[in-house]
Write a protein that holds these residues in place. Structure first.
Motif, mmCIF file in Angstrom:
data_model
loop_
_atom_site.group_PDB
_atom_site.id
_atom_site.type_symbol
_atom_site.label_atom_id
_atom_site.label_comp_id
_atom_site.label_asym_id
_atom_site.label_seq_id
_atom_site.Cartn_x
_atom_site.Cartn_y
_atom_site.Cartn_z
ATOM 1 N N PHE A 122 18.068 14.893 -5.669
ATOM 2 C CA PHE A 122 16.940 14.261 -6.367
ATOM 3 C C PHE A 122 15.657 14.748 -5.737
ATOM 4 N N ASP A 123 14.563 14.611 -6.457
ATOM 5 C CA ASP A 123 13.259 14.971 -5.899
ATOM 6 C C ASP A 123 12.219 13.877 -6.099
ATOM 7 N N GLN A 124 12.636 12.755 -6.677
ATOM 8 C CA GLN A 124 11.750 11.607 -6.849
ATOM 9 C C GLN A 124 12.513 10.333 -6.548
ATOM 10 N N ASP A 148 0.847 -1.195 0.000
ATOM 11 C CA ASP A 148 0.000 0.000 0.000
ATOM 12 C C ASP A 148 0.883 1.246 0.000
ATOM 13 N N LEU A 149 0.283 2.393 -0.304
ATOM 14 C CA LEU A 149 1.035 3.639 -0.452
ATOM 15 C C LEU A 149 1.700 4.086 0.850
ATOM 16 N N GLY A 150 1.045 3.859 1.976
ATOM 17 C CA GLY A 150 1.628 4.234 3.268
ATOM 18 C C GLY A 150 2.899 3.457 3.568
ATOM 19 N N THR A 151 2.880 2.169 3.295
ATOM 20 C CA THR A 151 4.067 1.349 3.507
ATOM 21 C C THR A 151 5.186 1.770 2.569
ATOM 22 N N LEU A 152 4.836 2.077 1.317
ATOM 23 C CA LEU A 152 5.837 2.541 0.365
ATOM 24 C C LEU A 152 6.456 3.866 0.811
ATOM 25 N N ALA A 153 5.625 4.768 1.363
ATOM 26 C CA ALA A 153 6.140 6.052 1.845
ATOM 27 C C ALA A 153 7.111 5.842 2.998
ATOM 28 N N ALA A 154 6.775 4.953 3.922
ATOM 29 C CA ALA A 154 7.658 4.677 5.060
ATOM 30 C C ALA A 154 8.973 4.074 4.587
ATOM 31 N N ARG A 155 8.912 3.159 3.633
ATOM 32 C CA ARG A 155 10.142 2.553 3.110
ATOM 33 C C ARG A 155 10.986 3.571 2.351
ATOM 34 N N ALA A 156 10.345 4.489 1.651
ATOM 35 C CA ALA A 156 11.090 5.524 0.930
ATOM 36 C C ALA A 156 11.824 6.435 1.907
ATOM 37 N N GLU A 157 11.190 6.778 3.010
ATOM 38 C CA GLU A 157 11.865 7.615 4.013
ATOM 39 C C GLU A 157 13.000 6.864 4.691
ATOM 40 N N ASN A 158 12.879 5.547 4.808
ATOM 41 C CA ASN A 158 13.964 4.754 5.388
ATOM 42 C C ASN A 158 15.167 4.680 4.445
ATOM 43 N N LEU A 159 14.941 4.800 3.147
ATOM 44 C CA LEU A 159 16.047 4.756 2.187
ATOM 45 C C LEU A 159 16.989 5.936 2.363
ATOM 46 N N ASP A 160 16.428 7.113 2.660
ATOM 47 C CA ASP A 160 17.247 8.311 2.865
ATOM 48 C C ASP A 160 16.614 9.136 3.980
ATOM 49 N N PRO A 161 17.169 9.075 5.181
ATOM 50 C CA PRO A 161 16.577 9.813 6.309
ATOM 51 C C PRO A 161 16.561 11.327 6.121
ATOM 52 N N ALA A 162 17.352 11.856 5.186
ATOM 53 C CA ALA A 162 17.359 13.295 4.939
ATOM 54 C C ALA A 162 16.192 13.728 4.059
ATOM 55 N N VAL A 201 6.109 6.061 -7.606
ATOM 56 C CA VAL A 201 7.021 7.199 -7.513
ATOM 57 C C VAL A 201 6.713 7.950 -6.229
ATOM 58 N N ALA A 202 7.765 8.213 -5.465
ATOM 59 C CA ALA A 202 7.637 9.002 -4.242
ATOM 60 C C ALA A 202 8.235 10.384 -4.509
ATOM 61 N N GLN A 203 7.451 11.427 -4.285
ATOM 62 C CA GLN A 203 7.931 12.806 -4.386
ATOM 63 C C GLN A 203 8.536 13.164 -3.034
ATOM 64 N N VAL A 204 9.782 13.621 -3.043
ATOM 65 C CA VAL A 204 10.465 13.908 -1.784
ATOM 66 C C VAL A 204 10.977 15.348 -1.756
ATOM 67 N N THR A 205 11.094 15.867 -0.547
ATOM 68 C CA THR A 205 11.718 17.166 -0.300
ATOM 69 C C THR A 205 12.749 16.966 0.810
ATOM 70 N N PRO A 206 13.742 17.833 0.885
ATOM 71 C CA PRO A 206 14.768 17.663 1.922
ATOM 72 C C PRO A 206 14.255 18.067 3.305
ATOM 73 N N ARG A 207 14.686 17.346 4.301
ATOM 74 C CA ARG A 207 14.414 17.733 5.692
ATOM 75 C C ARG A 207 15.396 18.822 6.096
ATOM 76 N N ILE A 208 15.112 19.462 7.209
ATOM 77 C CA ILE A 208 15.997 20.504 7.742
ATOM 78 C C ILE A 208 17.082 19.840 8.594
ATOM 79 N N ASN A 209 18.313 20.199 8.347
ATOM 80 C CA ASN A 209 19.431 19.697 9.130
ATOM 81 C C ASN A 209 19.417 20.416 10.478
ATOM 82 N N PRO A 210 19.259 19.696 11.587
ATOM 83 C CA PRO A 210 19.181 20.367 12.892
ATOM 84 C C PRO A 210 20.473 21.086 13.274
ATOM 85 N N ALA A 211 21.605 20.658 12.762
ATOM 86 C CA ALA A 211 22.874 21.286 13.117
ATOM 87 C C ALA A 211 23.050 22.643 12.447
#
Length: 117
Positions: free
Chosen positions: A110-112, A62-76, A91-101
């Motif tokens: 990449f964005d996909q 399902d799409l939720g599981t795919l989204a979770a796996r995509a975030e696990n591929l790159d934590p950023a 296809v998962a559309q991604v944006t960068p997270r904010i670096n806390p440091a």
């Protein structure tokens, strides 16, 4: 009278050549527009590496599981959305997270993400 005939000749000549030039443009627009109809097939032909191999008998995730796996591929990366583009590709559309440091977004490059569902 002769001025009207001269003006008519100029407009006939102008109409003919503008029409011929526009014909070339319309042919290019028509051909490229007709290729858009076969976008999925052309993409699969040009870039077969982004499509998963067929796996008969295995249900897609399902799409939720795919989204979770995509975030696990790159934590950023933060997944903004996931969609099925074909039966064997998501296809998962991604944006960068904010670096806390640094309080700046991570640089992803990449964005996909193409996923095997």
């Amino acid at each position: 009278m002769t001025a009207n005939i001269a003006i008519r000749r100029v407009f006939v000549w102008l109409h003919r050549w503008v029409g011929l030039l526009l014909t070339g443009f319309l042919i290019v627009v028509g051909l490229t527009g007709s290729l858009i109809t076969f976008n999925s097939e052309l993409e699969r032909w040009i870039s077969p590496q982004v499509y998963a191999p067929p796996r008969p008998g295995i249900a897609p995730l399902d799409l939720g599981t795919l989204a979770a796996r995509a975030e696990n591929l790159d934590p950023a990366a933060r997944v903004e959305g996931v969609s099925f583009t074909a039966t064997d590709q998501a296809v998962a559309q991604v944006t960068p997270r904010i670096n806390p440091a640094t309080s700046q977004p991570f640089v992803l490059g990449f964005d996909q993400l193409f996923l095997d569902p």
